[in-house]
Design an enzyme around this catalytic site. Sequence first.
Site, mmCIF file in Angstrom:
data_model
loop_
_atom_site.group_PDB
_atom_site.id
_atom_site.type_symbol
_atom_site.label_atom_id
_atom_site.label_comp_id
_atom_site.label_asym_id
_atom_site.label_seq_id
_atom_site.Cartn_x
_atom_site.Cartn_y
_atom_site.Cartn_z
ATOM 1 N N GLN A 42 -4.880 -5.319 6.913
ATOM 2 C CA GLN A 42 -5.887 -6.254 6.408
ATOM 3 C C GLN A 42 -5.850 -7.610 7.095
ATOM 4 O OE1 GLN A 42 -8.230 -5.317 4.420
ATOM 5 N NE2 GLN A 42 -7.395 -3.353 3.735
ATOM 6 N N LYS B 124 -10.689 -0.740 10.240
ATOM 7 C CA LYS B 124 -10.794 -1.960 9.440
ATOM 8 C C LYS B 124 -11.057 -3.168 10.348
ATOM 9 C CE LYS B 124 -7.505 -0.091 6.109
ATOM 10 N NZ LYS B 124 -8.248 0.254 4.908
ATOM 11 N N ASP C 155 2.740 -4.624 8.022
ATOM 12 C CA ASP C 155 1.545 -3.823 7.825
ATOM 13 C C ASP C 155 0.352 -4.774 7.956
ATOM 14 O OD1 ASP C 155 -0.705 -2.629 6.797
ATOM 15 O OD2 ASP C 155 0.260 -1.815 5.010
ATOM 16 N N CYS D 101 -4.689 2.276 -3.884
ATOM 17 C CA CYS D 101 -3.471 2.798 -3.249
ATOM 18 C C CYS D 101 -2.293 1.843 -3.406
ATOM 19 C CB CYS D 101 -3.679 3.103 -1.763
ATOM 20 S SG CYS D 101 -4.879 4.376 -1.480
ATOM 21 N N HIS E 217 0.877 -1.184 0.000
ATOM 22 C CA HIS E 217 0.000 0.000 0.000
ATOM 23 C C HIS E 217 0.908 1.226 0.000
ATOM 24 C CE1 HIS E 217 -2.865 2.928 1.718
ATOM 25 N NE2 HIS E 217 -3.827 2.087 1.379
HETATM 26 C C1 PLP Z 1 -2.679 -2.870 3.531
HETATM 27 C C2 PLP Z 1 -2.983 -1.471 3.967
HETATM 28 N N1 PLP Z 1 -2.016 -0.719 4.503
HETATM 29 C C3 PLP Z 1 -2.247 0.523 4.941
HETATM 30 C C4 PLP Z 1 -3.490 1.099 4.845
HETATM 31 C C5 PLP Z 1 -3.702 2.495 5.373
HETATM 32 O O1 PLP Z 1 -4.595 2.473 6.447
HETATM 33 P P1 PLP Z 1 -5.094 3.842 7.123
HETATM 34 O O2 PLP Z 1 -5.617 4.653 5.969
HETATM 35 O O3 PLP Z 1 -6.177 3.424 8.070
HETATM 36 O O4 PLP Z 1 -3.934 4.484 7.757
HETATM 37 C C6 PLP Z 1 -4.521 0.369 4.266
HETATM 38 C C7 PLP Z 1 -5.854 0.974 4.063
HETATM 39 O O5 PLP Z 1 -6.462 0.836 3.021
HETATM 40 C C8 PLP Z 1 -4.269 -0.953 3.828
HETATM 41 O O6 PLP Z 1 -5.229 -1.708 3.293
#
Ligand code: PLP
Length: 404
Positions: free
Chosen positions: A201, A224, A198, A362, A121
Amino acid sequence: MQIDSIRKDFPVLNEIVHGKNLIYFDNAATTQKPKAVVEALNEYYYHDNSNIHRGAHTLADRATKAYEASRENLAKWFNAESSDQIIFTRGTTDGINLVAATFGKQFISEGDEIVLSTMEHHSNIVPWQMLCENVGAKIKVLPINEKGEINLEEAEKIFTDKTKLLAVVHVSNALGTINPISELTKMAREKGASVLIDGAQSASHLDVDVQKLDCDFFVCSAHKMYGPTGLGVLYGKRDILEKMNPYQGGGEMIKEVDFEGTTYNELPFKFEAGTPNIADVIAFNASLKYLQSIGRDRIREYENDLKEYGRKRLSEIGSLKFVGDADQKTAIFSFLLGNAHAFDVGMMLDAKGIAVRTGHHCTQPLMKHYGIEGTVRASLTFYNTREEIDILVESLIDIDKKLN
Ligand SMILES: Cc1ncc(COP(=O)(O)O)c(C=O)c1O
């Protein structure tokens, strides 16, 4: 699973969209909130609203206890060694930025290497690029195969004696792939590198045990995990957290301030400057308790069934091409429908009351890898049903006739 009674706990699932019952398949973007979470927010503001840790009165005491109870439960949820290794952040993005700005600046320098994967991401790419620009380090990228899986043989060649950090996504938000974290961590450790996962998910879909994962950092977002937005968690190993400088300066993160100098508070307060997001932290615990009341195993089993069923049903559509079809994955389906633009498919599904995500999710470097601009993404969770998948499939067949 008592799916009917579970669905009743999520009022938004009764919404009517364009005259149709809402089918919410955008859970990878954000999950819906059970009543218990909204009620916890109300409860706090109606009865306990107060600042924490400092007040000498009853409300401050109640708020502090509820706030710290949430931290305790998160430590339990992730099997952290201790609750003071659970730091509240604004979300996954904030957690990664915190680690880049502290650990990164202190321990990564010119010529060092940071290993990411093709499917990261943007939140797990850009903070490291910013760090590299500052300190002169370099990013290296783990390749993936056509199914969207990290190739372990190729991965081995990426790690070198210069590797200082592996920062990798646990479950890809764009593909659903569950990455082989243990194997990758082992490769990183052999080179003496640290590991950040990270977990945006994975935190509520897999049984995450930070001690078993043996990661140095694990980051995720409450929104999430059926909790509030703008809130997240950073777990860190104690020895590293203790060596790290504070992220932001202000109240709460200090022990003593003098114009001549300041001494910092202990963990976890060292990293929580200023009045935190008290109400949402308390409501986050309500979402965890809700998940605990259903049971992680049952959730996982049910979501696995949805994944198998969804994969089978969607494969019946001749023009549908999965983008990423890993052997190990969660119930996230990323696909294209013939030559139709993903955005058009998304709009037409919305007209049928079905909420999906379209675009690059993203993960622009990942889309570039596949040579596409984006996909249609249906991401499912435990309040979705097989019947909803059937409606999605019928709708896609209908859209396919119109667009292809
Ligand atoms: C794998 C992953 N990393 C990071 C993020 C970023 O999360 P946040 O926008 O809650 O900081 C997301 C959100 O879509 C994600 O799916």
